[in-house]
Design a protein around this motif. Structure first.
Motif, PDB file in Angstrom:
ATOM      1  N   VAL A  72       0.840  -1.203   0.000  1.00 29.73           N
ATOM      2  CA  VAL A  72       0.000   0.000   0.000  1.00 29.73           C
ATOM      3  C   VAL A  72       0.876   1.254   0.000  1.00 29.73           C
ATOM      4  CG1 VAL A  72      -1.636   1.336   1.393  1.00 29.73           C
ATOM      5  CG2 VAL A  72      -1.994  -1.097   1.065  1.00 29.73           C
ATOM      6  N   LYS A  73       1.943   1.251   0.797  1.00 30.76           N
ATOM      7  CA  LYS A  73       2.852   2.400   0.834  1.00 30.76           C
ATOM      8  C   LYS A  73       3.499   2.617  -0.528  1.00 30.76           C
ATOM      9  CE  LYS A  73       4.182   2.210   5.709  1.00 30.76           C
ATOM     10  NZ  LYS A  73       5.291   1.986   6.639  1.00 30.76           N
ATOM     11  N   GLN A  74       3.944   1.542  -1.165  1.00 34.21           N
ATOM     12  CA  GLN A  74       4.578   1.670  -2.475  1.00 34.21           C
ATOM     13  C   GLN A  74       3.590   2.206  -3.500  1.00 34.21           C
ATOM     14  OE1 GLN A  74       6.161  -2.160  -3.454  1.00 34.21           O
ATOM     15  NE2 GLN A  74       7.970  -1.919  -2.156  1.00 34.21           N
ATOM     16  N   SER A  75       2.369   1.734  -3.445  1.00 28.33           N
ATOM     17  CA  SER A  75       1.355   2.195  -4.384  1.00 28.33           C
ATOM     18  C   SER A  75       1.087   3.693  -4.201  1.00 28.33           C
ATOM     19  CB  SER A  75       0.070   1.400  -4.174  1.00 28.33           C
ATOM     20  OG  SER A  75      -0.946   1.891  -4.995  1.00 28.33           O
ATOM     21  N   LYS A  76       1.012   4.131  -2.959  1.00 26.38           N
ATOM     22  CA  LYS A  76       0.770   5.552  -2.702  1.00 26.38           C
ATOM     23  C   LYS A  76       1.938   6.407  -3.186  1.00 26.38           C
ATOM     24  CE  LYS A  76      -2.393   5.092   1.198  1.00 26.38           C
ATOM     25  NZ  LYS A  76      -2.606   5.352   2.624  1.00 26.38           N
ATOM     26  N   MET A  77       3.159   5.917  -2.975  1.00 24.72           N
ATOM     27  CA  MET A  77       4.332   6.662  -3.430  1.00 24.72           C
ATOM     28  C   MET A  77       4.346   6.765  -4.953  1.00 24.72           C
ATOM     29  SD  MET A  77       5.986   7.713  -0.813  1.00 24.72           S
ATOM     30  CE  MET A  77       7.614   8.069  -1.407  1.00 24.72           C
ATOM     31  N   ARG A  78       4.014   5.696  -5.648  1.00 22.94           N
ATOM     32  CA  ARG A  78       3.980   5.721  -7.110  1.00 22.94           C
ATOM     33  C   ARG A  78       2.934   6.694  -7.612  1.00 22.94           C
ATOM     34  NH1 ARG A  78       4.369  -0.759  -8.209  1.00 22.94           N
ATOM     35  NH2 ARG A  78       6.549  -0.986  -7.600  1.00 22.94           N
ATOM     36  N   GLN A  79       1.773   6.708  -6.974  1.00 24.74           N
ATOM     37  CA  GLN A  79       0.724   7.635  -7.397  1.00 24.74           C
ATOM     38  C   GLN A  79       1.155   9.078  -7.190  1.00 24.74           C
ATOM     39  OE1 GLN A  79      -2.900   6.500  -5.450  1.00 24.74           O
ATOM     40  NE2 GLN A  79      -3.342   4.870  -6.907  1.00 24.74           N
ATOM     41  N   LYS A  80       1.836   9.359  -6.082  1.00 18.96           N
ATOM     42  CA  LYS A  80       2.313  10.718  -5.830  1.00 18.96           C
ATOM     43  C   LYS A  80       3.316  11.134  -6.892  1.00 18.96           C
ATOM     44  CE  LYS A  80       1.693  10.916  -0.823  1.00 18.96           C
ATOM     45  NZ  LYS A  80       2.370  11.019   0.471  1.00 18.96           N
ATOM     46  N   GLN A  83       1.525  11.867 -10.168  1.00 17.64           N
ATOM     47  CA  GLN A  83       0.793  13.134 -10.126  1.00 17.64           C
ATOM     48  C   GLN A  83       1.756  14.313 -10.226  1.00 17.64           C
ATOM     49  OE1 GLN A  83      -1.524  12.936  -6.554  1.00 17.64           O
ATOM     50  NE2 GLN A  83      -3.114  11.649  -7.470  1.00 17.64           N
TER      51      GLN A  83
END
Length: 125
Positions: A72-80, A83
């Motif tokens: 989940v942390k990796q996914s959030k970092m990739r999305q940031k 963006q």
């Protein structure tokens, strides 16, 4: 053919005696009956919570939970990152109305020329 499930004789006798005992206590001493029911409910909750916290809860592998949280942390970092890169790449462009007309898709219909020359001329007088 559907077979009906039958209760075992031992279970049937036990349930019958339990119902008779509860009915007897209810009519003989109602306050004791309420206490017994509350005691049964409380003890059932305690036993269930003990079984849950010490047996069922340990079945869930903690490594899987940690791996999920890491994903989940990796996914959030990739999305940031995506963006931020999209924000920096976007530049306002002026749109020329003439160029907008040029980029429209051509119509899918076309005119087929017929045999115009082969038409016979009417007789003239």
């Amino acid at each position: 053919m559907i077979k009906k499930r039958r209760l075992s004789p031992f279970l049937l006798i036990t349930l019958t005696l339990a119902i008779l005992g509860l009915a007897n206590t209810l009519f003989a001493n109602p306050s004791q009956w309420v206490k017994n029911i509350l005691l049964f409910i409380i003890s059932a909750i305690i036993v269930y919570s003990l079984v849950y916290f010490f047996i069922i809860r340990k079945r869930h592998n903690k490594d899987e939970l940690e791996k999920y949280r890491q994903a989940v942390k990796q996914s959030k970092m990739r999305q940031k990152k995506r963006q931020q890169s999209q924000i920096s790449k976007v530049k306002p462009k002026r749109v020329n109305p003439l160029s907008k007309r040029k980029t429209t898709n051509p119509p899918h219909l076309r005119v087929i020329d017929g045999k115009k020359a082969s038409k016979k001329r009417p007789m003239s007088l």
